[in-house]
Write a protein that holds these residues in place. Structure first.
Motif, PDB file in Angstrom:
ATOM      1  N   VAL A   1       0.857  -1.188   0.000  1.00  0.00           N
ATOM      2  CA  VAL A   1       0.000   0.000   0.000  1.00  0.00           C
ATOM      3  C   VAL A   1       0.890   1.234   0.000  1.00  0.00           C
ATOM      4  N   VAL A   2       0.583   2.152  -0.894  1.00  0.00           N
ATOM      5  CA  VAL A   2       1.349   3.395  -1.014  1.00  0.00           C
ATOM      6  C   VAL A   2       0.448   4.558  -0.618  1.00  0.00           C
TER       7      VAL A   2
ATOM      8  N   ILE B   1      -3.371   5.105   9.937  1.00  0.00           N
ATOM      9  CA  ILE B   1      -2.556   3.900   9.750  1.00  0.00           C
ATOM     10  C   ILE B   1      -2.623   3.098  11.047  1.00  0.00           C
ATOM     11  N   ASP B   2      -3.171   1.911  10.973  1.00  0.00           N
ATOM     12  CA  ASP B   2      -3.237   1.002  12.122  1.00  0.00           C
ATOM     13  C   ASP B   2      -2.100   0.009  11.966  1.00  0.00           C
ATOM     14  N   ARG B   3      -0.969   0.298  12.611  1.00  0.00           N
ATOM     15  CA  ARG B   3       0.210  -0.548  12.417  1.00  0.00           C
ATOM     16  C   ARG B   3       0.068  -1.903  13.099  1.00  0.00           C
TER      17      ARG B   3
ATOM     18  N   ILE C   1      -3.338  -2.050   8.643  1.00  0.00           N
ATOM     19  CA  ILE C   1      -4.451  -1.578   7.820  1.00  0.00           C
ATOM     20  C   ILE C   1      -4.377  -0.056   7.724  1.00  0.00           C
ATOM     21  N   VAL C   2      -4.680   0.482   6.535  1.00  0.00           N
ATOM     22  CA  VAL C   2      -4.868   1.925   6.404  1.00  0.00           C
ATOM     23  C   VAL C   2      -6.340   2.203   6.135  1.00  0.00           C
ATOM     24  N   ARG C   3      -6.800   3.372   6.607  1.00  0.00           N
ATOM     25  CA  ARG C   3      -8.192   3.790   6.384  1.00  0.00           C
ATOM     26  C   ARG C   3      -8.179   5.145   5.700  1.00  0.00           C
ATOM     27  N   SER C   4      -9.119   5.326   4.772  1.00  0.00           N
ATOM     28  CA  SER C   4      -9.153   6.560   3.986  1.00  0.00           C
ATOM     29  C   SER C   4     -10.310   7.453   4.402  1.00  0.00           C
ATOM     30  N   GLU C   5     -10.288   8.664   3.843  1.00  0.00           N
ATOM     31  CA  GLU C   5     -11.363   9.635   4.103  1.00  0.00           C
ATOM     32  C   GLU C   5     -12.731   9.077   3.752  1.00  0.00           C
TER      33      GLU C   5
ATOM     34  N   ALA D   1      -7.530  -0.848   3.558  1.00  0.00           N
ATOM     35  CA  ALA D   1      -6.627  -1.682   2.764  1.00  0.00           C
ATOM     36  C   ALA D   1      -5.584  -2.274   3.692  1.00  0.00           C
ATOM     37  N   ARG D   2      -5.415  -3.580   3.590  1.00  0.00           N
ATOM     38  CA  ARG D   2      -4.438  -4.274   4.415  1.00  0.00           C
ATOM     39  C   ARG D   2      -3.086  -4.273   3.697  1.00  0.00           C
TER      40      ARG D   2
END
Length: 412
Positions: free
Chosen positions: A14-15, A92-94, A98-102, A107-108
């Motif tokens: 994920v970028v 960013i949930d390290r 997982i990242v979460r967007s607006e 996305a894992r």
């Protein structure tokens, strides 16, 4: 009989950031191991990746937006990249990777690349939020400036560095009367010495730009829209548009909130890895060995190193090198590179030709060129830059050095 063929499971890359640094690193990964990852890119702007360095020629009307696109939508599709444009990552949930967007997307990741760039520094004065006060950072800013030029005539650019002068030139090319306000008494004072700065100012004044030097802005004046810029001495300049180009700050809020180690920027090692081994960072948002970055050359180097390590080819290390600066203003030839301050034992070689408008200065240390500034005649800039980068001993042709590569190679 042959046994079953094992198929390598793809990891998730994920970028965070769809700009030049992040996409360049992705290109490096694809070049080395195109089947390694399922790639997802989140970008705050509702666009594909474009060349931010070329925004000034777009503002000046010399290029179109299509001309500066680096990766088309077809590139993302052809490489199986999922692009979420116009949807910035907000968390960013390290722990769970997982990242979460607006927009609520999740996305894992197995590997995460942070390329959030920088944010413009807006000087903290009253009136900075008025309509007609903007930064110069993205395509939307360019469109806002070009729209303002269609309806207004007076612009003030705050900041006499590289970006500010390019913005001023572009606005003037769009028909506006432009004044550049600079806190120092020398333009581009981070890249030029006083002599080159004076020549540059004279040349830009001849083109019709105005300057307020050593000026401290204390207020942006206006009610429903900006109408003036006021200074510490009580004077003011009328303005229908104010463009802030007084520097940038690394965009680290997201990384900081996730618990990554940050100082002035996201701290990375020589592989561009953060202290979390699953997380890398590149570009203007990073800090490497106490340095931060704003020019494209070191960011390309970072992308190469990060891309190699993400692709499993982990032999590269990022090494800081001298950088070069050119001003994108038609009719102005300017080149600066390396260390213009010098130190104990350094010496200057200087050539001045006021009639031709030529100024050259080379800074030497222990028989090697460590810095150069060229104005009016820049054809040997790339050669001087190579001398700096390679640490070449120039003692044999020191007396000819100011006269360029051809004469020096004849003496070698």
């Amino acid at each position: 009989m042959n046994g079953p063929v094992s198929v390598r499971a793809r990891e998730n890359l994920v970028v965070v950031g769809n700009g030049m640094a992040g996409c360049r690193a992705v290109q490096e990964v694809l070049k080395r191991d195109p089947d390694r990852y399922r790639i997802t890119i989140f970008g705050a702007e509702p666009r594909v990746n474009y060349d931010r360095i070329m925004l000034s020629p777009v503002l000046a009307g010399e290029k179109s937006i299509d001309d500066i696109v680096i990766n088309t939508r077809e590139w993302y599709d052809a490489n199986g990249i999922t692009l979420h444009a116009g949807d910035a990552v907000v968390e960013i949930d390290r722990a769970r990777r997982i990242v979460r967007s607006e927009k609520g997307r999740e996305a894992r990741y197995d590997r995460l690349l942070i390329a959030t760039g920088s944010t413009p520094f807006v000087i903290p004065v009253p009136g900075r939020d008025l309509p007609g006060v903007i930064a110069f950072r993205d395509i939307q800013d360019v469109e806002t400036m070009r729209e303002a030029a269609r309806h207004h005539r007076r612009a003030v650019v705050i900041g006499g560095g590289l970006l500010g002068l390019e913005a001023a030139n572009g606005l003037q090319r769009q028909g506006m009367s432009v004044t550049v306000v600079h806190a120092s008494d020398s333009l581009m004072d981070r890249q030029l010495d006083a002599s080159a700065s004076a020549l540059l100012k004279r040349s830009l004044e001849a083109k019709g730009l105005c300057f307020a030097m050593a000026a401290e802005t204390t207020e942006i004046v206006g009610e429903e829209r900006v109408r003036a810029v006021r200074f510490a001495d009580g004077t003011q300049i009328e303005a229908d548009l104010v463009v802030m180009t007084a520097g940038v700050r690394p965009n680290i809020a997201l990384a900081k909130a996730s618990g990554l180690h940050c100082d002035r920027a996201i701290v990375v090692d020589d592989t561009l890895q953060t202290f979390d081994p699953r997380v890398y960072a590149v570009g203007e948002c990073v800090q490497h060995r106490s340095a931060t970055f704003g020019l494209v050359a070191p960011i390309w180097d970072q992308a190469r190193v990060a891309g190699a390590h993400l692709a499993g080819a982990g032999h590269r290390r990022y090494v800081q090198r001298a950088t070069a600066t050119k001003l994108k203003v038609t009719g102005v030839d300017l080149y600066s590179a390396g260390d213009l301050i010098g130190g104990e034992g350094s010496e200057d070689l200087v050539l001045r030709d006021p009639r031709r408008g030529v100024y050259k200065r080379l800074v030497l240390q222990a028989g090697r060129v460590i810095g150069t500034v060229l104005y009016g005649d820049v054809k040997d800039g790339g050669w001087y830059f190579d001398l700096i980068q390679n640490g070449t001993d120039v003692s044999r042709y020191r007396d000819r050095l100011l006269f360029g590569k051809t004469l020096c190679e004849g003496a070698a």
